[in-house]
Design a protein around this motif. Structure first.
Motif, PDB file in Angstrom:
ATOM      1  N   TYR A  86       0.858  -1.189   0.000  1.00  0.00           N
ATOM      2  CA  TYR A  86       0.000   0.000   0.000  1.00  0.00           C
ATOM      3  C   TYR A  86       0.896   1.241   0.000  1.00  0.00           C
ATOM      4  CZ  TYR A  86      -4.034  -2.934   0.880  1.00  0.00           C
ATOM      5  OH  TYR A  86      -5.037  -3.880   0.761  1.00  0.00           O
ATOM      6  N   ARG A  87       0.860   1.978  -1.094  1.00  0.00           N
ATOM      7  CA  ARG A  87       1.771   3.108  -1.268  1.00  0.00           C
ATOM      8  C   ARG A  87       1.003   4.430  -1.274  1.00  0.00           C
ATOM      9  NH1 ARG A  87       4.990   2.230  -6.442  1.00  0.00           N
ATOM     10  NH2 ARG A  87       6.232   3.920  -5.524  1.00  0.00           N
ATOM     11  N   ARG A  88       1.659   5.482  -0.814  1.00  0.00           N
ATOM     12  CA  ARG A  88       1.042   6.802  -0.798  1.00  0.00           C
ATOM     13  C   ARG A  88       0.859   7.336  -2.212  1.00  0.00           C
ATOM     14  NH1 ARG A  88       3.503  10.312   4.271  1.00  0.00           N
ATOM     15  NH2 ARG A  88       3.100   8.747   5.880  1.00  0.00           N
ATOM     16  N   VAL A  90      -0.204  10.826  -2.722  1.00  0.00           N
ATOM     17  CA  VAL A  90       0.326  12.189  -2.693  1.00  0.00           C
ATOM     18  C   VAL A  90       1.186  12.378  -1.443  1.00  0.00           C
ATOM     19  CG1 VAL A  90      -1.587  13.149  -4.022  1.00  0.00           C
ATOM     20  CG2 VAL A  90      -1.742  13.092  -1.528  1.00  0.00           C
ATOM     21  N   THR A  91       2.086  13.296  -1.517  1.00  0.00           N
ATOM     22  CA  THR A  91       2.963  13.636  -0.388  1.00  0.00           C
ATOM     23  C   THR A  91       2.958  15.146  -0.216  1.00  0.00           C
ATOM     24  OG1 THR A  91       4.883  13.726  -1.872  1.00  0.00           O
ATOM     25  CG2 THR A  91       4.445  11.623  -0.755  1.00  0.00           C
ATOM     26  N   GLY A  92       3.620  15.607   0.851  1.00  0.00           N
ATOM     27  CA  GLY A  92       3.780  17.038   1.055  1.00  0.00           C
ATOM     28  C   GLY A  92       2.575  17.745   1.629  1.00  0.00           C
ATOM     29  N   ILE A  93       1.633  16.970   2.220  1.00  0.00           N
ATOM     30  CA  ILE A  93       0.473  17.583   2.872  1.00  0.00           C
ATOM     31  C   ILE A  93       0.376  17.069   4.301  1.00  0.00           C
ATOM     32  CG2 ILE A  93      -0.814  17.923   0.734  1.00  0.00           C
ATOM     33  CD1 ILE A  93      -2.450  15.439   1.423  1.00  0.00           C
ATOM     34  N   ARG A  94      -0.357  17.790   5.115  1.00  0.00           N
ATOM     35  CA  ARG A  94      -0.445  17.462   6.542  1.00  0.00           C
ATOM     36  C   ARG A  94      -1.059  16.087   6.764  1.00  0.00           C
ATOM     37  NH1 ARG A  94      -4.524  20.941  10.008  1.00  0.00           N
ATOM     38  NH2 ARG A  94      -5.913  19.615   8.762  1.00  0.00           N
ATOM     39  N   ASP A  95      -2.055  15.728   5.977  1.00  0.00           N
ATOM     40  CA  ASP A  95      -2.776  14.466   6.184  1.00  0.00           C
ATOM     41  C   ASP A  95      -2.301  13.355   5.253  1.00  0.00           C
ATOM     42  OD1 ASP A  95      -4.349  15.638   8.181  1.00  0.00           O
ATOM     43  OD2 ASP A  95      -5.799  16.377   6.711  1.00  0.00           O
ATOM     44  N   ALA A  96      -1.045  13.380   4.869  1.00  0.00           N
ATOM     45  CA  ALA A  96      -0.540  12.372   3.924  1.00  0.00           C
ATOM     46  C   ALA A  96      -0.605  10.962   4.490  1.00  0.00           C
ATOM     47  CB  ALA A  96       0.896  12.706   3.524  1.00  0.00           C
ATOM     48  N   SER A  97      -0.700  10.839   5.818  1.00  0.00           N
ATOM     49  CA  SER A  97      -0.791   9.514   6.445  1.00  0.00           C
ATOM     50  C   SER A  97      -2.217   8.983   6.456  1.00  0.00           C
ATOM     51  CB  SER A  97      -0.252   9.564   7.873  1.00  0.00           C
ATOM     52  OG  SER A  97      -1.011  10.481   8.660  1.00  0.00           O
ATOM     53  N   GLY A  98      -3.150   9.703   5.850  1.00  0.00           N
ATOM     54  CA  GLY A  98      -4.544   9.283   5.841  1.00  0.00           C
ATOM     55  C   GLY A  98      -4.748   7.953   5.136  1.00  0.00           C
ATOM     56  N   ILE A  99      -5.750   7.203   5.588  1.00  0.00           N
ATOM     57  CA  ILE A  99      -6.003   5.867   5.054  1.00  0.00           C
ATOM     58  C   ILE A  99      -6.405   5.912   3.581  1.00  0.00           C
ATOM     59  CG2 ILE A  99      -8.454   5.762   5.682  1.00  0.00           C
ATOM     60  CD1 ILE A  99      -7.930   2.859   6.561  1.00  0.00           C
ATOM     61  N   ALA A 100      -7.011   7.015   3.129  1.00  0.00           N
ATOM     62  CA  ALA A 100      -7.445   7.123   1.742  1.00  0.00           C
ATOM     63  C   ALA A 100      -6.314   7.540   0.813  1.00  0.00           C
ATOM     64  CB  ALA A 100      -8.599   8.119   1.619  1.00  0.00           C
ATOM     65  N   ASN A 101      -5.124   7.723   1.360  1.00  0.00           N
ATOM     66  CA  ASN A 101      -3.976   8.124   0.548  1.00  0.00           C
ATOM     67  C   ASN A 101      -3.114   6.931   0.162  1.00  0.00           C
ATOM     68  OD1 ASN A 101      -2.351   9.994  -0.805  1.00  0.00           O
ATOM     69  ND2 ASN A 101      -0.992  10.262   0.955  1.00  0.00           N
ATOM     70  N   ARG A 102      -3.690   5.715   0.227  1.00  0.00           N
ATOM     71  CA  ARG A 102      -2.924   4.510  -0.087  1.00  0.00           C
ATOM     72  C   ARG A 102      -3.648   3.687  -1.157  1.00  0.00           C
ATOM     73  NH1 ARG A 102       1.942   3.569   3.177  1.00  0.00           N
ATOM     74  NH2 ARG A 102       1.807   5.120   4.848  1.00  0.00           N
ATOM     75  N   ILE A 103      -2.866   3.240  -2.124  1.00  0.00           N
ATOM     76  CA  ILE A 103      -3.385   2.293  -3.109  1.00  0.00           C
ATOM     77  C   ILE A 103      -2.310   1.243  -3.384  1.00  0.00           C
ATOM     78  CG2 ILE A 103      -4.945   3.963  -4.190  1.00  0.00           C
ATOM     79  CD1 ILE A 103      -2.981   4.185  -6.515  1.00  0.00           C
ATOM     80  N   VAL A 104      -2.740   0.121  -3.953  1.00  0.00           N
ATOM     81  CA  VAL A 104      -1.813  -0.953  -4.318  1.00  0.00           C
ATOM     82  C   VAL A 104      -1.516  -0.823  -5.806  1.00  0.00           C
ATOM     83  CG1 VAL A 104      -1.422  -3.443  -4.355  1.00  0.00           C
ATOM     84  CG2 VAL A 104      -2.793  -2.433  -2.532  1.00  0.00           C
ATOM     85  N   LEU A 105      -0.427  -0.129  -6.127  1.00  0.00           N
ATOM     86  CA  LEU A 105      -0.090   0.123  -7.529  1.00  0.00           C
ATOM     87  C   LEU A 105       1.430   0.105  -7.699  1.00  0.00           C
ATOM     88  CD1 LEU A 105      -1.081   0.875 -10.388  1.00  0.00           C
ATOM     89  CD2 LEU A 105      -0.768   3.283  -9.731  1.00  0.00           C
TER      90      LEU A 105
END
Length: 275
Positions: free
Chosen positions: A177-179, A181-196
Motif C-alpha cells: 500500500y503506497r502513498r 500524494v505527499t507534502g500535505i499534513r494528512d498524507a498519512s490518511g487511510i485514503a492516501n494509499r493504493i496498491v499500484l
C-alpha cells in the motif's frame, strides 16, 4: 486450550493444562491443527480474507478454530452467521486490548453456536468510524482493507493489465500500500494509499499522471479513485484529492456495514444524523 474446554485461554498455565489432559495432549494438538485448517478455509473462501496478515484480530482465528472443532460441517445459516460475526467483531473494539471478560464471553458464545444451543450475539459490537491514519497494526484498518479488496476486486496496473493482488499482498505485506500524494499534513490518511506497483524510484502520483487520459481513468476507477478525486489530483490539489477519496470510501464502506445489519458507534451515528 480452547479446544480442551479452557475458558481462561490467556492466563491458563501450560503445565496445569498438560496435567489436566494427560496422555491425550498429542491428540488435542492434532485436533487443533485440523480445526485451524478449517478456520483458514472459511476465512479465505467465505469471509474474503486473502492473506493471513489481514485478519483483524488473532482472537478471531482462535474462536473460528474452536467453532470448526465442534462443528466441522456447519449448515448455511451457521456459516452466514459466522461471516456476520467476523465483520461485526472486525469493525468493533470487542477484541481491542485483549479484554479477558469479552474473550471468555466470546468462547461461551462460539461453543453454544457450534453446538446449536444459541446464536452469535452482536451485543456491544458497534462499528467504529473509518480511522484517520493508515496503520496496519490497527484491526479496524485491516477490516477496511478487507472491505476495499472485495469492493474494488480487479485493480489495473499502469499498463492497464490486472494486478495479481493476492500474490502482491502476500509478497510485500503492508508495504504494497503506497502513498498517492505527499507534502500535505494528512498524507498519512487511510485514503492516501493504493496498491499500484511503479517503476523503481517513480512516485505513485507521477506514474498516474504520466498515463494517457483514457487509461488513467480506467486505472483510477479500478483503485477506488472517484472522478472528483481524480480531477483534484490532476489539478495538483492534494488536500482536495484526499478529502474527495476519503468521503467516497467512507460512504461506500458505511453502506456495506449497514447492509450487514451491524450497529454504528454513537459518534458515527451522530455524524450521520447531525444538524
Amino acid at each position: 486450550m480452547a479446544i480442551t474446554g479452557e475458558d481462561d485461554v490467556q492466563g491458563a498455565r501450560w503445565t496445569a493444562l498438560a496435567d489436566r489432559v494427560g496422555q491425550t495432549l498429542d491428540g488435542i494438538v492434532a485436533q487443533a491443527e485440523v480445526a485451524l485448517h478449517r478456520a483458514v478455509r472459511f476465512l479465505r473462501y467465505e469471509a474474503g480474507v486473502p492473506v493471513a496478515w489481514l485478519v483483524p484480530y488473532p482472537q478471531q482465528l482462535m474462536l473460528l478454530a474452536l467453532f470448526f472443532h465442534h462443528r466441522p460441517d456447519p449448515d448455511g445459516a451457521q456459516s452466514r452467521a459466522l461471516v456476520r460475526w467476523f465483520w461485526s467483531t472486525s469493525w468493533s473494539t470487542v477484541f481491542v486490548g485483549n479484554n479477558a471478560f469479552h474473550l471468555r464471553r466470546a468462547l461461551h458464545q462460539m461453543r453454544a453456536h457450534a453446538t446449536g444451543r444459541a446464536g452469535l450475539s452482536s451485543q456491544g459490537q458497534y462499528a467504529q468510524p473509518l480511522p484517520d491514519r493508515f496503520d496496519t497494526e490497527d484491526g479496524r484498518v485491516r477490516a477496511f482493507l478487507l472491505w476495499e479488496l472485495s469492493h474494488f476486486g480487479q485493480r489495473h496496473g499502469l499498463d492497464g493489465e490486472p494486478i495479481e493482488l493476492v500474490d502482491l499482498l502476500a509478497r510485500s505485506g503492508p508495504a504494497a500500500y503506497r502513498r498517492v500524494v505527499t507534502g500535505i499534513r494528512d498524507a498519512s490518511g487511510i485514503a492516501n494509499r493504493i496498491v499500484l506497483p511503479t517503476p523503481p524510484g517513480v512516485p505513485v502520483r507521477d506514474a498516474l499522471l504520466d498515463l494517457p487520459p483514457s487509461r488513467l481513468r480506467t486505472v483510477a476507477v479500478s483503485h477506488g479513485i472517484p472522478p472528483a478525486a481524480l480531477a483534484r489530483l490532476l489539478a495538483d490539489d492534494r488536500d482536495g484529492f484526499l478529502r474527495e477519496r476519503t468521503a467516497t470510501l467512507a460512504g461506500l464502506e458505511q453502506e456495506f456495514i449497514q447492509e450487514t445489519g451491524a450497529e454504528l458507534a454513537a459518534d458515527e451515528s451522530a455524524r450521520e444524523n447531525g444538524p
